[in-house]
Enzyme design. Structure first.
Site, PDB file in Angstrom:
ATOM      1  N   ASP A  51       2.488 -26.243  14.593  1.00 53.86           N
ATOM      2  CA  ASP A  51       2.915 -26.561  15.948  1.00 53.86           C
ATOM      3  C   ASP A  51       3.298 -25.313  16.737  1.00 53.86           C
ATOM      4  O   ASP A  51       3.414 -24.211  16.186  1.00 53.86           O
ATOM      5  CB  ASP A  51       4.112 -27.513  15.911  1.00 53.86           C
ATOM      6  CG  ASP A  51       3.738 -28.902  15.426  1.00 53.86           C
ATOM      7  OD1 ASP A  51       2.566 -29.289  15.578  1.00 53.86           O
ATOM      8  OD2 ASP A  51       4.627 -29.590  14.888  1.00 53.86           O
ATOM      9  N   TYR A 109       6.063 -24.541   2.530  1.00 50.49           N
ATOM     10  CA  TYR A 109       6.706 -24.156   3.785  1.00 50.49           C
ATOM     11  C   TYR A 109       8.095 -23.600   3.498  1.00 50.49           C
ATOM     12  O   TYR A 109       8.772 -24.038   2.566  1.00 50.49           O
ATOM     13  CB  TYR A 109       6.851 -25.361   4.721  1.00 50.49           C
ATOM     14  CG  TYR A 109       5.604 -25.728   5.479  1.00 50.49           C
ATOM     15  CD1 TYR A 109       5.312 -25.127   6.703  1.00 50.49           C
ATOM     16  CD2 TYR A 109       4.715 -26.677   4.979  1.00 50.49           C
ATOM     17  CE1 TYR A 109       4.168 -25.462   7.407  1.00 50.49           C
ATOM     18  CE2 TYR A 109       3.563 -27.020   5.680  1.00 50.49           C
ATOM     19  CZ  TYR A 109       3.298 -26.408   6.898  1.00 50.49           C
ATOM     20  OH  TYR A 109       2.158 -26.738   7.587  1.00 50.49           O
TER      21      TYR A 109
END
Length: 242
Positions: A51, A109
């Site tokens: 994003d 992540y």
């Protein structure tokens, strides 16, 4: 000939990875360079999208080329034309059965939280948490709730995804001074999933909800019960596993 590339990028000035009309994205910059090199449009296929504002240390993508360039030459040709906030770290020639997205086994992540004094030079690269009342042991316990196979419908903004079951192989928090690094490895991630999960674990650390309350939120599969979300600045795609 299929090329597999590993790239890093500073997401601060990008509207995510994937192409978007009239917006600067990582894919836009890379494909613009490949157009110059190939003198025709070349599409790249990433392991997944990131994003706006999210960074990557080891994003993976592939593309097909009719140029028979050595991997190091291809790497140099791309990097010499890319802007300074994107860099190709590795290039290799792979079998045509390889797909950056569908061949991936897992992703890792990292989310960085800093409980120290605000530093404007680092504002785009971590989340500065002004709430000093966080019990880190409770926070870590809350993170453990997410490990294993669960339905994460309560922890995604995407209302249309049918399958929201994911396997979180590992989740842990490393503490170094005021910096806390949350490391999460899973077989896949839903939209905003990591940022919502870590935000809700912080709510447990602050005593706003209990660990059992977090389990109940997960069981009810209702996003309205987990309204918190952390900013993208602290999120990094650390590694893609094949």
């Amino acid at each position: 000939m299929r090329y597999k590339c590993v790239c890093a990028y500073d997401g601060s000035m990008f509207h995510g990875f994937q192409l978007q009309k009239d917006l600067r994205t990582v894919q836009l910059e890379i494909e613009a360079v490949l157009l110059v090199i190939h003198k025709k449009k070349v599409r790249i296929y990433p392991s997944g999208r990131t994003d706006t504002g999210v960074h990557a240390l080891n994003q993976v993508f592939h593309f097909d080329s009719d140029l028979e360039m050595a991997p190091e030459n291809m790497k140099n040709a791309i990097n010499s034309r890319l802007p300074k906030d994107v860099y190709i770290k590795e290039v290799e020639i792979v079998d045509e059965s390889f797909h950056a997205r569908y061949s991936a086994k897992a992703k890792e992540y990292h989310y960085l939280i800093d409980f120290g004094e605000f530093n404007p030079l680092l504002r785009n690269y971590r989340y500065f948490c002004h709430q000093k009342d966080v019990d880190l042991e409770k926070f870590k316990e809350a993170l453990g709730v997410f490990q294993g196979v669960h339905d994460f419908r309560s922890f995604t903004k995407n209302k249309t995804t049918k399958n929201t079951v994911r396997y979180i192989y590992k989740i842990e928090a490393d503490v170094e001074g005021t910096l806390v690094t949350v490391k999460i490895v899973g077989d896949g991630f839903l939209h905003n999933m990591v940022r919502i999960m870590v935000a809700m674990a912080l709510e447990v650390g602050r005593g706003k909800i209990t660990v059992d309350g977090l389990r109940e939120i997960m069981a009810k599969k209702d996003r309205r019960l987990s309204p918190k979300i952390l900013p993208p600045t602290g999120l990094y795609l650390f590694r893609v596993y094949y």
